[in-house]
Write an enzyme that holds these catalytic residues in place. Structure first.
Site, PDB file in Angstrom:
ATOM      1  N   HIS A 108      12.346   1.217  13.926  1.00 38.49           N
ATOM      2  CA  HIS A 108      14.049   0.563  14.617  1.00 38.49           C
ATOM      3  C   HIS A 108      13.087   0.816  15.771  1.00 38.49           C
ATOM      4  O   HIS A 108      13.013   1.918  16.477  1.00 38.49           O
ATOM      5  CB  HIS A 108      14.159   1.003  13.850  1.00 38.49           C
ATOM      6  CG  HIS A 108      14.698   0.589  12.586  1.00 38.49           C
ATOM      7  ND1 HIS A 108      15.217  -1.034  11.993  1.00 38.49           N
ATOM      8  CD2 HIS A 108      14.527   1.370  11.660  1.00 38.49           C
ATOM      9  CE1 HIS A 108      15.503  -0.752  11.014  1.00 38.49           C
ATOM     10  NE2 HIS A 108      15.176   0.053  10.091  1.00 38.49           N
ATOM     11  N   HIS A 118       8.830  -4.832   9.531  1.00 38.74           N
ATOM     12  CA  HIS A 118       8.588  -4.156   8.093  1.00 38.74           C
ATOM     13  C   HIS A 118       6.553  -4.184   8.091  1.00 38.74           C
ATOM     14  O   HIS A 118       6.626  -5.858   7.942  1.00 38.74           O
ATOM     15  CB  HIS A 118       9.452  -4.795   7.226  1.00 38.74           C
ATOM     16  CG  HIS A 118       8.850  -4.231   6.435  1.00 38.74           C
ATOM     17  ND1 HIS A 118       8.526  -5.753   5.127  1.00 38.74           N
ATOM     18  CD2 HIS A 118       8.390  -3.300   5.017  1.00 38.74           C
ATOM     19  CE1 HIS A 118       8.015  -5.302   3.760  1.00 38.74           C
ATOM     20  NE2 HIS A 118       7.780  -3.964   4.237  1.00 38.74           N
ATOM     21  N   ASN A 120       4.624  -3.750   4.384  1.00 38.16           N
ATOM     22  CA  ASN A 120       3.957  -2.490   3.382  1.00 38.16           C
ATOM     23  C   ASN A 120       3.000  -3.258   2.290  1.00 38.16           C
ATOM     24  O   ASN A 120       2.757  -5.196   2.087  1.00 38.16           O
ATOM     25  CB  ASN A 120       5.084  -3.257   1.872  1.00 38.16           C
ATOM     26  CG  ASN A 120       5.124  -2.139   1.099  1.00 38.16           C
ATOM     27  OD1 ASN A 120       4.871  -3.094   0.239  1.00 38.16           O
ATOM     28  ND2 ASN A 120       4.508  -1.574   0.531  1.00 38.16           N
ATOM     29  N   THR A 121       1.275  -2.977   2.137  1.00 39.30           N
ATOM     30  CA  THR A 121       0.901  -3.420   1.177  1.00 39.30           C
ATOM     31  C   THR A 121       0.464  -2.290   0.454  1.00 39.30           C
ATOM     32  O   THR A 121       0.570  -1.060   0.494  1.00 39.30           O
ATOM     33  CB  THR A 121      -0.929  -3.921   1.516  1.00 39.30           C
ATOM     34  OG1 THR A 121      -1.342  -2.758   2.421  1.00 39.30           O
ATOM     35  CG2 THR A 121      -0.098  -5.133   2.804  1.00 39.30           C
ATOM     36  N   HIS A 151       3.153 -14.426  13.985  1.00 40.93           N
ATOM     37  CA  HIS A 151       2.947 -15.560  12.717  1.00 40.93           C
ATOM     38  C   HIS A 151       1.413 -16.025  12.712  1.00 40.93           C
ATOM     39  O   HIS A 151       0.908 -16.523  11.744  1.00 40.93           O
ATOM     40  CB  HIS A 151       4.102 -17.062  12.539  1.00 40.93           C
ATOM     41  CG  HIS A 151       4.822 -16.381  12.200  1.00 40.93           C
ATOM     42  ND1 HIS A 151       5.653 -16.433  10.275  1.00 40.93           N
ATOM     43  CD2 HIS A 151       6.356 -16.438  12.871  1.00 40.93           C
ATOM     44  CE1 HIS A 151       6.902 -16.448   9.933  1.00 40.93           C
ATOM     45  NE2 HIS A 151       6.938 -16.039  10.795  1.00 40.93           N
ATOM     46  N   GLY A 264      10.743   7.070  -9.445  1.00 45.34           N
ATOM     47  CA  GLY A 264      10.708   9.172  -8.896  1.00 45.34           C
ATOM     48  C   GLY A 264      10.441   9.567  -7.865  1.00 45.34           C
ATOM     49  O   GLY A 264       9.930  10.353  -7.844  1.00 45.34           O
ATOM     50  N   GLY A 265      10.458   8.301  -6.558  1.00 48.29           N
ATOM     51  CA  GLY A 265       9.355   8.770  -5.656  1.00 48.29           C
ATOM     52  C   GLY A 265      10.743   9.024  -5.165  1.00 48.29           C
ATOM     53  O   GLY A 265      11.312   9.915  -5.343  1.00 48.29           O
ATOM     54  N   ASN A 266      10.120  10.220  -4.151  1.00 45.20           N
ATOM     55  CA  ASN A 266      10.592  10.485  -2.738  1.00 45.20           C
ATOM     56  C   ASN A 266      11.605   9.653  -1.855  1.00 45.20           C
ATOM     57  O   ASN A 266      11.241   8.862  -1.616  1.00 45.20           O
ATOM     58  CB  ASN A 266       9.773  10.722  -1.941  1.00 45.20           C
ATOM     59  CG  ASN A 266      10.437  12.029  -0.217  1.00 45.20           C
ATOM     60  OD1 ASN A 266      11.108  11.079   0.632  1.00 45.20           O
ATOM     61  ND2 ASN A 266      10.230  13.720  -0.729  1.00 45.20           N
TER      62      ASN A 266
END
Length: 281
Positions: A108, A118, A120-121, A151, A264-266
């Protein structure tokens, strides 16, 4: 041919290496802006509900002059899915044991003209093995040049990996996924989203690395292009209301948020995607 253990180690090493390179690139931008901001790295451990060790990760957060709040997290976790949740995960219905490793990033930005982003892989193992992830651009005040360049970088990554990287399909997948149904609006200007790339580890891994490289090549360029643009209080008001929409999506619809909480992640790492300041008018 790599064994499963080798595949898991290779994927984990890549995600951790990419994290370091991205963080270094973001800190370099802060230095160019005259800021001494740096990432605060906090390791965390996960206990599996069965009582067995469940892995963990490192939560990295920086708050600076350009990056109002950016989180770059890596995690490697293993254990057993809850029975009900296992039914929703590819290959976990008959055997709820899993392994997952990946990188997750949300930025941000202080200047409303710099798009949030964003990326994520990830690599997951159940009774099946697959890669997934993507990247999407989230400008409060969209600029066509930035959207087109973002893109183009992702399209080039897809086209360099024929048979795996299907840009038209993955772009549409992002359009469909990053949509806020209760608002009837998209979260941003899109990107790519993919999941369940299974069957050929080498091809899926090569493509996933290409997505990370594409992100690292284009996003810092866009940040530098916009970070010194003048902005008004009205621009900030638009940014903060838009951030409210972003928070709504991540709390209500985002699959990654649900996966982290269900395994149960952080909690702080999972919710690092939330913006520092948002408004609802």
């Amino acid at each position: 041919m790599l064994t499963l253990d080798d595949q898991q180690a290779a994927a984990r090493h890549w995600f951790e290496t990419l994290r370091t390179r991205i963080c270094d690139a973001f800190v370099a931008i802060e230095r160019e802006a005259g800021s001494d901001a740096a990432f605060d790295f906090i390791p965390w451990d996960r206990a599996d509900p069965s009582g067995a060790p469940g892995g963990g990760g490192v939560r990295g957060v920086m708050k600076g002059r350009v990056f109002e709040k950016v989180g770059v997290n890596v995690s490697t976790v293993a254990g057993t899915f809850e029975p009900g949740f296992a039914q929703t995960i590819n290959g976990a219905g008959e055997d709820p044991r899993f392994f997952a490793t990946g990188i997750s990033l949300v930025a941000h930005m202080a200047n409303p003209h710099v798009p949030a982003v964003h990326m994520n892989t990830r690599f997951l193992v159940t009774t099946k093995r697959w890669f997934g992830g993507g990247a999407d651009l989230n400008p409060p005040l969209p600029i066509a040049e930035d959207t087109e360049d973002f893109h183009a970088a992702l399209r080039a990554a897809c086209e360099a990996h024929p048979g795996v990287g299907d840009y038209p399909r993955f772009r549409q997948w992002a359009e469909d996924y990053f949509f806020i149904p209760h608002r009837g609006v998209h979260r941003g200007v899109g990107g790519i989203f993919y999941d369940h790339l299974e069957g050929d580890f080498d091809a899926g891994f090569a493509f996933t690395r290409a997505v990370g490289e594409a992100f690292l090549s284009i996003y810092p360029t866009i940040v530098r292009r916009r970070m010194d643009m003048p902005f008004t209080d009205a621009d900030v008001a638009v940014q903060r209301e838009w951030r409210g929409r972003y928070a709504e999506f991540n709390l209500v619809h985002d699959r990654g948020t649900l996966f982290g909480l269900k395994t149960g992640g952080n909690v702080d790492a999972i919710l690092m995607s939330l913006p520092p300041v948002a408004t609802w008018s």
